[in-house]
Write a protein that holds these residues in place. Structure first.
Motif, short mmCIF file in Angstrom:
data_model
loop_
_atom_site.label_atom_id
_atom_site.label_comp_id
_atom_site.label_asym_id
_atom_site.label_seq_id
_atom_site.Cartn_x
_atom_site.Cartn_y
_atom_site.Cartn_z
N UNK A 1 0.84 -1.19 0.00
CA UNK A 1 0.00 0.00 0.00
C UNK A 1 0.88 1.25 0.00
N UNK A 2 0.34 2.32 -0.55
CA UNK A 2 1.06 3.58 -0.59
C UNK A 2 0.22 4.72 -0.02
N UNK A 3 0.91 5.77 0.43
CA UNK A 3 0.21 6.93 0.99
C UNK A 3 1.10 8.16 0.82
N UNK A 4 0.46 9.30 0.74
CA UNK A 4 1.23 10.55 0.72
C UNK A 4 1.17 11.25 2.07
N UNK A 5 0.29 10.80 2.95
CA UNK A 5 0.11 11.51 4.21
C UNK A 5 0.10 10.60 5.44
N UNK A 6 0.37 9.33 5.25
CA UNK A 6 0.38 8.33 6.33
C UNK A 6 -1.02 8.11 6.93
N UNK B 1 -1.48 -0.53 -3.90
CA UNK B 1 -0.65 -0.32 -5.09
C UNK B 1 -0.68 -1.58 -5.95
N UNK B 2 -0.34 -2.70 -5.38
CA UNK B 2 -0.40 -3.95 -6.14
C UNK B 2 -0.48 -5.11 -5.15
N UNK C 1 5.12 6.04 -3.81
CA UNK C 1 4.50 6.91 -2.82
C UNK C 1 5.54 7.26 -1.77
N UNK C 2 5.37 8.38 -1.10
CA UNK C 2 6.33 8.72 -0.04
C UNK C 2 6.35 7.69 1.09
N UNK C 3 5.21 7.05 1.31
CA UNK C 3 5.14 6.06 2.39
C UNK C 3 4.56 4.76 1.84
N UNK C 4 5.08 3.67 2.33
CA UNK C 4 4.56 2.36 1.91
C UNK C 4 4.44 1.46 3.13
N UNK C 5 3.56 0.49 3.03
CA UNK C 5 3.41 -0.53 4.07
C UNK C 5 2.83 -1.78 3.42
N UNK C 6 2.80 -2.87 4.14
CA UNK C 6 2.21 -4.11 3.64
C UNK C 6 0.88 -4.35 4.33
#
Lengths: 307, 166
Positions: A229-234, A240-241, A276-281
């Protein structure tokens, strides 16, 4: 459906880990209560240092006598259950015990006779492990499927010196532990992937030690998916995929190791490599009519190795 | 025959042209990971040895069709690399076909495929077979190795495998 995040659903990413190591009897841990286990004690293994979060509360494995002995009660520090202090018991019924001693490793059985695991017990036999807390595991040294009397218990308290002499592995790989979602539709998300590696191509490894989680029925499958997952603001996150789509955790009796160890490569240079500036799983238990539930509080290790 | 490690450690001598470097390694030396303590050498022609950017090992094709594997790479993977199977083009005793996969592991014990069948069912008899590992698309892990699965039975014999990082 529950969407969970933060500890104890998922630990923070760490840039080190420890080798999976078996502790000698009563070294690095204090045996408090070993009932029948005094002649054939449990082996205690560690692969991380989260046990340091509670060095006072007892871990207890209670067995139930049957044709195939079962475990229907596990006690452990509550910090790994809900983040609180004290001890919490996890129980299961006769029909769906937390684990059942057997001659094969499956999603319901626990192989004490002919394990295919690569871990070797204190009596020199291959030993299947159960993960009771992040980076803390136990395995049976007794190789019978029905050695226990009613309510035989094994209990121990961890000691900080369990880590003495263990090398910290720092090879560029990041590690976290998360609890497998227990109900169809549930999700768990990780902490934000460290910025130093989040914008690189990376390899994501699921369940590197090939531990076998247990489920609560004998139905067909349990589908787990992993999405980046991606985010610009957390705060607002988008998928994302989907890296791994509805993997069915199948019995290892068929030597099907691929469904117990999954890896996927994230190619940040590819066309679908939205950045994205921030990513997570995000780990998701796929909702479907045919899925079965897992037992709660089962931790799985995830590793990220950046290119 | 059970699946197992069947190679020497990885060496990096350049001149392998005269005495077959793969000769002399018996099953007992390589089966079940016994080759983990053996580093193969190249020809020493009285003028010293020459190192190369490539890495090679001696792999024992044991005549079975189960999956066997090399020792893990003892060199860093930081980009694409070429894999060459039977890299000296030896005349084998059968028209052996080979699948080659690249595997990775976090703990050095439990491996998964990073690229399954990068070389897929290709005849290696009297032939050097090569494939390229795409680092960006497939990535890396703390431990990496090659898994080889013969599709047709041959007799037990040794071959050379090269890995050349780009």
């Amino acid at each position: 459906m529950a969407d969970n995040s933060g500890f104890p659903y998922c630990t923070k990413w760490k840039n080190y880990r420890y080798p999976l190591t078996r502790l000698e009897y009563s070294v690095g841990h204090k045996v408090v209560d070993d009932g029948y286990f005094d002649t054939k004690p449990l082996d205690i293994w560690i692969s991380d240092d989260y046990f340091l979060m509670d060095l006072e509360t007892e871990y207890v494995v209670t067995m139930t006598a049957a044709t195939n002995d079962t475990c229907k009660s596990l006690k452990r520090p509550s910090v790994f259950i809900d983040g609180s202090s004290g001890q919490t018991e996890t129980t299961a019924g006769n029909a769906n015990p937390l684990l059942k001693l057997s001659t094969s490793d499956t999603l319901t059985n626990f192989d004490v006779v002919s394990s295919l695991a690569n871990t070797i017990s204190s009596v020199g036999k291959k030993q299947t492990l159960y993960t009771i807390a992040p980076g803390l595991h136990f395995g049976f040294t007794n190789t019978d499927i029905s050695p226990f009397a009613l309510s035989d218990r094994s209990g121990w308290v961890m000691s900080a010196d369990a880590l003495n002499g263990l090398p910290k592995i720092m090879d560029g790989t990041y590690t976290c532990w998360y609890k497998l979602p227990t109900d169809a539709g549930d999700t768990v998300v990780t902490e934000i992937i460290p910025n130093g590696i989040a914008n690189k191509s990376m390899n994501i490894m699921w369940n590197a030690n090939r531990h076998v989680p247990k489920r609560s029925t004998t139905a067909a499958n349990n589908g787990q998916s992993i999405t980046i997952q991606g985010s610009i603001d957390k705060t607002n996150w988008v998928d994302v995929v989907k890296l791994i789509d509805d993997m069915d955790m199948i019995d290892t009796v068929t030597l099907d190791v691929q469904n117990f160890m999954q890896q996927a490569q994230w190619d940040s240079n590819a066309l679908d490599g939205d950045d994205y500036p921030y990513k997570r799983l995000k780990f998701e238990f796929e909702a479907s009519a045919s899925e079965v539930d897992l037992h709660p509080h089962q931790f799985i290790q995830v590793n990220i190795t950046p290119n | 025959m059970a699946a197992e490690g069947k190679s020497t450690k990885w060496g990096r001598i350049a001149d392998l042209s005269t005495t077959p470097v793969y000769a002399g390694f018996t099953a007992g030396m390589l089966d079940a990971g016994a080759g983990a303590n053996i580093i193969p050498g190249g020809t020493i022609n009285g003028q010293g040895t020459i190192g190369t950017m490539g890495h090679f090992c001696v792999f024992r094709h044991d005549g079975g069709t189960e999956a066997d594997w090399t020792e893990p790479f003892d060199f860093p993977i930081n980009g694409d690399f070429t894999i060459a199977i039977n890299s000296s083009g030896e005349d084998l005793s059968a028209s052996t076909t080979m699948d080659v996969s690249v595997q990775g592991s976090v703990d050095g014990t439990n491996y998964v495929d990073l690229h399954t069948d990068l070389i897929d069912g290709v005849v290696i008899d009297e032939t050097v077979v090569a494939g390229v590992y795409d680092y960006d698309a497939k990535g890396r892990m703390p431990y990496m190795r090659l898994e080889l699965t013969a599709g047709t039975v041959s007799t037990a014999e040794n071959i050379l495998i090269h890995v050349i990082p780009h």
